[in-house]
Scaffold this motif. Sequence first.
Motif, PDB file in Angstrom:
ATOM      1  N   ALA A  81      -1.702   9.270   5.727  1.00  0.00           N
ATOM      2  CA  ALA A  81      -2.700  10.341   5.789  1.00  0.00           C
ATOM      3  C   ALA A  81      -4.014   9.837   6.362  1.00  0.00           C
ATOM      4  N   PHE A  82      -4.440   8.653   5.914  1.00  0.00           N
ATOM      5  CA  PHE A  82      -5.724   8.133   6.405  1.00  0.00           C
ATOM      6  C   PHE A  82      -5.629   7.752   7.876  1.00  0.00           C
ATOM      7  N   TYR A  98       0.846  -1.197   0.000  1.00  0.00           N
ATOM      8  CA  TYR A  98       0.000   0.000   0.000  1.00  0.00           C
ATOM      9  C   TYR A  98       0.885   1.252   0.000  1.00  0.00           C
ATOM     10  N   ARG A  99       0.496   2.245  -0.818  1.00  0.00           N
ATOM     11  CA  ARG A  99       1.271   3.482  -0.899  1.00  0.00           C
ATOM     12  C   ARG A  99       1.330   4.144   0.470  1.00  0.00           C
ATOM     13  N   ARG A 100       2.534   4.367   0.944  1.00  0.00           N
ATOM     14  CA  ARG A 100       2.729   4.804   2.335  1.00  0.00           C
ATOM     15  C   ARG A 100       2.094   6.156   2.631  1.00  0.00           C
ATOM     16  N   ALA A 101       2.208   7.099   1.710  1.00  0.00           N
ATOM     17  CA  ALA A 101       1.652   8.436   1.961  1.00  0.00           C
ATOM     18  C   ALA A 101       0.140   8.359   2.156  1.00  0.00           C
ATOM     19  N   ASP A 102      -0.534   7.510   1.365  1.00  0.00           N
ATOM     20  CA  ASP A 102      -1.984   7.372   1.491  1.00  0.00           C
ATOM     21  C   ASP A 102      -2.360   6.757   2.835  1.00  0.00           C
ATOM     22  N   VAL A 103      -1.629   5.712   3.220  1.00  0.00           N
ATOM     23  CA  VAL A 103      -1.904   5.045   4.494  1.00  0.00           C
ATOM     24  C   VAL A 103      -1.655   6.001   5.658  1.00  0.00           C
ATOM     25  N   THR A 157     -12.562   2.027   2.253  1.00  0.00           N
ATOM     26  CA  THR A 157     -11.306   2.624   1.809  1.00  0.00           C
ATOM     27  C   THR A 157     -10.398   1.579   1.177  1.00  0.00           C
ATOM     28  N   PHE A 169      -6.459   1.342  -0.727  1.00  0.00           N
ATOM     29  CA  PHE A 169      -5.208   2.051  -0.953  1.00  0.00           C
ATOM     30  C   PHE A 169      -4.565   1.605  -2.268  1.00  0.00           C
ATOM     31  N   ALA A 170      -3.904   2.539  -2.920  1.00  0.00           N
ATOM     32  CA  ALA A 170      -3.194   2.225  -4.159  1.00  0.00           C
ATOM     33  C   ALA A 170      -1.956   1.380  -3.848  1.00  0.00           C
TER      34      ALA A 170
END
Length: 199
Positions: A20-21, A13-18, A47, A49-50
């Motif tokens: 932030a959420f 999972y893309r770390r920045a997305d995780v 939700t 994640f990419a």
Amino acid sequence: MSHDRFTTILRGYRRADVDAFLARVDGTLGRAPLTAQPVTAEEIAATRFAIATRGYDPAAVDRAMAEAAAVLGGTAVSGYTSFAPPAAPTGYAPPPPAPYGDDADGARDRMIARLRDVRLSTTRMRAGYATDEVDGFLQRAAAAVAGMAPPITAAETEGVVFSTSRLRPGYDQEETDALLDELAAYLRRYGGGAADTPR
């Protein structure tokens, strides 16, 4: 919730997305300052994640998300009564904890692991499937089987179409199709009420 406990893997999972959420999750649960809208269990379940190179281990993130959803119990915490939870997608109800059978034989856990730990051969001199599209679909399917995303059906699995990769590496088409057939067979056996349509 400590994000540094998540292992970084080759594709996860893309770390920045995780980050932030989960910052919103921490704020909602009072573990950190709330700097954005609080979340609900329904939003967590919806939700996705990419997938990215050097991302967080999906299994660890999914466990943390499930724990947070259980704590929230489907509502925003007290003190945020003026917040209107986001509407779920039309026609979607949060899936039950075990939407694909009771897993008495461990089939669900094996299928989740199979989808998350994909080891498909790649092609260079012949056509293959676009790796990002295949990875995204398989991670979405894994989340659905785990009860962390809207259900997926065998018919949807059999009908998915991926772009063809010719000038850059792609996943071997026969291996990918075989994995999708395996997933479809699992869904037909353990569909748990997810509506399938005849082929």
